[in-house]
Enzyme design. Structure first.
Site, PDB file in Angstrom:
ATOM      1  N   TYR A 283       4.782   6.378  10.956  1.00 42.62           N
ATOM      2  CA  TYR A 283       3.502   6.749  10.337  1.00 42.62           C
ATOM      3  C   TYR A 283       2.391   6.723  11.382  1.00 42.62           C
ATOM      4  CZ  TYR A 283       6.021   4.542   6.388  1.00 42.62           C
ATOM      5  OH  TYR A 283       6.946   4.127   5.461  1.00 42.62           O
TER       6      TYR A 283
ATOM      7  N   TYR B  48       0.831  -1.213   0.000  1.00 49.17           N
ATOM      8  CA  TYR B  48       0.000   0.000   0.000  1.00 49.17           C
ATOM      9  C   TYR B  48       0.865   1.263   0.000  1.00 49.17           C
ATOM     10  CZ  TYR B  48      -3.367   3.420   1.955  1.00 49.17           C
ATOM     11  OH  TYR B  48      -4.153   4.529   2.183  1.00 49.17           O
TER      12      TYR B  48
ATOM     13  N   SER C 209       6.421   3.054  12.715  1.00 50.92           N
ATOM     14  CA  SER C 209       4.993   3.234  12.986  1.00 50.92           C
ATOM     15  C   SER C 209       4.785   3.926  14.331  1.00 50.92           C
ATOM     16  CB  SER C 209       4.305   1.866  13.026  1.00 50.92           C
ATOM     17  OG  SER C 209       3.044   1.953  13.628  1.00 50.92           O
TER      18      SER C 209
ATOM     19  N   LYS D 120       9.085  -3.244  15.200  1.00 54.03           N
ATOM     20  CA  LYS D 120       9.489  -1.913  14.715  1.00 54.03           C
ATOM     21  C   LYS D 120      10.444  -1.264  15.718  1.00 54.03           C
ATOM     22  CE  LYS D 120       7.015  -1.704  10.915  1.00 54.03           C
ATOM     23  NZ  LYS D 120       7.654  -1.675   9.588  1.00 54.03           N
TER      24      LYS D 120
ATOM     25  N   LEU E 187       5.025 -10.529  -2.641  1.00 54.61           N
ATOM     26  CA  LEU E 187       3.601 -10.559  -3.015  1.00 54.61           C
ATOM     27  C   LEU E 187       2.757 -11.327  -1.992  1.00 54.61           C
ATOM     28  CD1 LEU E 187       3.891 -11.168  -6.878  1.00 54.61           C
ATOM     29  CD2 LEU E 187       3.709  -8.976  -5.664  1.00 54.61           C
TER      30      LEU E 187
ATOM     31  N   ASP F 136      11.842 -12.710  -1.388  1.00 51.42           N
ATOM     32  CA  ASP F 136      11.770 -12.404   0.029  1.00 51.42           C
ATOM     33  C   ASP F 136      13.040 -11.680   0.479  1.00 51.42           C
ATOM     34  OD1 ASP F 136      10.137 -14.122   2.626  1.00 51.42           O
ATOM     35  OD2 ASP F 136      11.651 -12.556   2.859  1.00 51.42           O
TER      36      ASP F 136
ATOM     37  N   TYR G  71       3.969  -6.825  16.708  1.00 52.16           N
ATOM     38  CA  TYR G  71       4.242  -6.045  15.483  1.00 52.16           C
ATOM     39  C   TYR G  71       4.994  -4.760  15.839  1.00 52.16           C
ATOM     40  CZ  TYR G  71       3.415  -2.340  12.157  1.00 52.16           C
ATOM     41  OH  TYR G  71       3.587  -1.263  11.330  1.00 52.16           O
TER      42      TYR G  71
ATOM     43  N   ASN H 228      -8.779  -5.257   9.094  1.00 46.67           N
ATOM     44  CA  ASN H 228      -8.622  -4.897  10.516  1.00 46.67           C
ATOM     45  C   ASN H 228      -8.846  -3.404  10.705  1.00 46.67           C
ATOM     46  OD1 ASN H 228      -7.615  -7.434  11.689  1.00 46.67           O
ATOM     47  ND2 ASN H 228      -5.912  -7.144  10.253  1.00 46.67           N
ATOM     48  N   ASN H 229      -8.403  -2.621   9.712  1.00 48.55           N
ATOM     49  CA  ASN H 229      -8.401  -1.169   9.878  1.00 48.55           C
ATOM     50  C   ASN H 229      -9.727  -0.539   9.455  1.00 48.55           C
ATOM     51  OD1 ASN H 229      -4.996  -1.339   8.836  1.00 48.55           O
ATOM     52  ND2 ASN H 229      -5.712  -1.035  10.925  1.00 48.55           N
ATOM     53  N   LEU H 230      -9.956   0.665   9.975  1.00 48.19           N
ATOM     54  CA  LEU H 230     -11.244   1.329   9.825  1.00 48.19           C
ATOM     55  C   LEU H 230     -11.625   1.645   8.386  1.00 48.19           C
ATOM     56  CD1 LEU H 230     -13.731   2.614  11.118  1.00 48.19           C
ATOM     57  CD2 LEU H 230     -12.401   4.710  11.466  1.00 48.19           C
TER      58      LEU H 230
ATOM     59  N   ASN I 244       1.370  -9.956   0.603  1.00 50.64           N
ATOM     60  CA  ASN I 244       0.228  -9.122   0.998  1.00 50.64           C
ATOM     61  C   ASN I 244      -0.047  -8.057  -0.065  1.00 50.64           C
ATOM     62  OD1 ASN I 244      -1.854  -8.439   2.691  1.00 50.64           O
ATOM     63  ND2 ASN I 244      -0.642  -7.013   3.925  1.00 50.64           N
TER      64      ASN I 244
HETATM   65  C1  WQD Z   1      -8.708   3.250  13.996  1.00 45.22           C
HETATM   66  C2  WQD Z   1      -9.899   3.556  14.887  1.00 45.22           C
HETATM   67  C3  WQD Z   1     -10.609   1.693  16.236  1.00 45.22           C
HETATM   68  C4  WQD Z   1     -11.926  -0.752  12.814  1.00 45.22           C
HETATM   69  C5  WQD Z   1      -3.441   0.459  13.253  1.00 45.22           C
HETATM   70  C6  WQD Z   1      -2.173  -0.154  13.723  1.00 45.22           C
HETATM   71  C7  WQD Z   1      -1.028   0.776  13.471  1.00 45.22           C
HETATM   72  C8  WQD Z   1      -1.012   1.287  12.053  1.00 45.22           C
HETATM   73  C9  WQD Z   1      -2.368   1.867  11.652  1.00 45.22           C
HETATM   74  C10 WQD Z   1       0.700   0.015  10.910  1.00 45.22           C
HETATM   75  C11 WQD Z   1      -9.770   2.962  16.301  1.00 45.22           C
HETATM   76  C12 WQD Z   1     -11.691   2.080  15.233  1.00 45.22           C
HETATM   77  C13 WQD Z   1     -11.408   0.268  13.599  1.00 45.22           C
HETATM   78  C14 WQD Z   1     -13.299  -1.079  12.905  1.00 45.22           C
HETATM   79  C15 WQD Z   1     -13.594   0.658  14.543  1.00 45.22           C
HETATM   80  N1  WQD Z   1      -0.631   0.270  11.145  1.00 45.22           N
HETATM   81  N2  WQD Z   1     -12.230   0.957  14.436  1.00 45.22           N
HETATM   82  N3  WQD Z   1     -14.085  -0.362  13.760  1.00 45.22           N
HETATM   83  O1  WQD Z   1      -5.645   0.646  15.448  1.00 45.22           O
HETATM   84  O2  WQD Z   1      -5.292   3.157  15.157  1.00 45.22           O
HETATM   85  O3  WQD Z   1      -3.729   1.574  14.057  1.00 45.22           O
HETATM   86  O4  WQD Z   1      -3.317   0.848  11.900  1.00 45.22           O
HETATM   87  O5  WQD Z   1       1.648   0.645  11.269  1.00 45.22           O
HETATM   88  O6  WQD Z   1       0.131   0.021  13.712  1.00 45.22           O
HETATM   89  O7  WQD Z   1      -2.279  -0.344  15.112  1.00 45.22           O
HETATM   90  O8  WQD Z   1      -6.064   1.770  13.209  1.00 45.22           O
HETATM   91  O9  WQD Z   1      -7.888   1.644  11.577  1.00 45.22           O
HETATM   92  O10 WQD Z   1      -7.538  -0.313  13.169  1.00 45.22           O
HETATM   93  O11 WQD Z   1      -8.471   1.834  14.050  1.00 45.22           O
HETATM   94  O12 WQD Z   1     -14.321   1.297  15.309  1.00 45.22           O
HETATM   95  O13 WQD Z   1     -13.831  -2.007  12.220  1.00 45.22           O
HETATM   96  O14 WQD Z   1     -11.069   2.955  14.330  1.00 45.22           O
HETATM   97  O15 WQD Z   1     -11.170   1.367  17.499  1.00 45.22           O
HETATM   98  O16 WQD Z   1     -10.346   3.870  17.215  1.00 45.22           O
HETATM   99  P1  WQD Z   1      -5.235   1.785  14.599  1.00 45.22           P
HETATM  100  P2  WQD Z   1      -7.509   1.157  12.944  1.00 45.22           P
END
Ligand code: WQD
Length: 355
Positions: free
Chosen positions: A189, A11, A124, A165, A33, A58, A161, A210-212, A35
């Protein structure tokens, strides 16, 4: 003279490669490749109309790294390659420690063999101590939020993780102490989101996001019925988690500035790459709805383990020393993310391939 980008089909790596190609740099990418997808190379070349040297492999494979250094006159390295899912790292720590640390040690050893001593390292904000344990600042309305994090903030990762770092940052400090001919820039970041304006590349996680933002996009594309908002009882403006979202192109520009900074010998430097502004989950959801015109149904659930209330950067050191500043707005981030999702969807023929 070329720049080696490890993890360059990922990304942040792919967006940085585009900015470097636009600066007429010769780029060599190594990526396994694991991810990301090979089609990203085609997208990069389509966007920039420039060729990329790509090696599928790798970074742990020291001989492969040597082959690349023998074939190309590598002047500096931008090191993105690594596993990065916080939750997965808790379940599979051995894989994370081996992959992230061994790959970096292999890379550094070969760089040293070939007297290539310029490295930008992708770190990070996860390396910072859980911000809630630091005395939060009272703000006018009486709601308590975290502090803007600067580079001298206490360090203490709370997951494998983040610990990889932190450990790699220590390795880099020790290398610099042993040989000050190295120029090393560590970039921490905050929360990268968004995509290149073309909509041809973007964040493309495997499996359940996993991320928002990737999760919001899947709800917007009706791949998931609603978003789970992990808690609305935090001491923040609206009770939901606050983060420093930064456009991935601003992040890419930060890497270009870091490489330029090295031209005049910089030694070992560490910088936060964030906007300095914190936005809540609900603010991000509402901004996305506004720019996309798409509703995002959500449910409030309990807090996610390990989450903190508020985390955002003090980016003043990068602004001063790298002459870098985040420019894109939250609306720009949401608009570009939605374009990426819809362009990809339009080309979507069931095999999940990017355009
Ligand atoms: C953001 C906000 C969640 C998902 C992570 C890694 C960090 C970096 C960035 C690599 C939080 C909320 C999330 C969902 C939600 N990556 N949320 N529902 O946890 O701040 O950071 O990504 O370097 O290392 O830890 O990012 O996007 O997971 O969460 O409510 O389905 O969104 O609680 O407040 P985070 P996130």
């Amino acid at each position: 003279m070329a720049i080696l980008v490890t993890g360059g089909t990922g990304y942040i790596g792919s967006h940085t490669v585009i900015r470097l190609l636009e600066k007429e740099q010769e780029i060599v990418i190594i990526d396994n490749l694991f991810n990301s997808k090979l089609s990203v190379i085609e997208s990069i070349e389509k966007i920039t109309q420039k060729k990329v040297n790509f090696y599928c492999g790798d970074v742990c494979n020291r001989q492969m790294i040597r082959d690349i250094f023998m074939r190309h006159n590598i002047k500096s390295v931008v090191h993105f390659a690594g596993l990065k899912a916080v939750g997965e790292s808790v379940e599979k720590p051995l894989i994370y420690y081996h992959n992230n640390i061994m790959s970096t040690l292999s890379l550094l050893a070969v760089m040293d063999e070939y007297h290539c001593k310029r490295l930008v390292f992708s770190s990070s904000a996860t390396v910072y101590q859980d911000a809630k344990t630091v005395l939060p600042e009272q703000i006018g309305t009486g709601i308590i939020e975290g502090k803007a994090i600067s580079e001298d903030f206490p360090l203490n990762a709370t997951n494998p993780y983040g610990m990889t770092k932190l450990m790699i940052e220590q390795v880099l400090r020790d290398i610099y102490m042993s040989d000050n001919q190295w120029d090393i820039v560590i970039l921490r970041y905050f929360n990268p989101i968004g995509a290149h304006e073309s909509g041809l590349i973007g964040e493309d996680p495997n499996g359940i996001p996993n991320n928002l933002m990737p999760y919001i996009l899947e709800v917007a594309k009706k791949k998931r019925p609603y978003l789970n908002i992990f808690g609305n009882d935090y001491p923040t403006k609206d009770g939901t988690g606050v983060r420093d979202y930064i456009h991935v192109m601003d992040l890419a520009d930060g890497h270009v500035k870091a490489l330029e900074h090295m031209e005049s010998r910089c030694g070992l430097k560490t910088y936060n790459l964030g906007t300095g502004k914190g936005y809540s989950v609900l603010e991000l959801v509402n901004t996305f709805k506004k720019v996309s015109g798409v509703d995002i149904p959500y449910r409030i659930t309990g807090r996610r383990l390990g989450d903190i209330a508020s985390c955002y950067a003090n980016p003043s050191k990068a602004e001063k020393e790298l002459r870098w500043k985040a420019n894109y707005s939250l609306e720009d981030m949401c608009r570009s993310a939605w374009k990426w999702a819809t362009v990809k969807n339009l080309s979507f023929n069931g095999d999940e391939e990017n355009v």
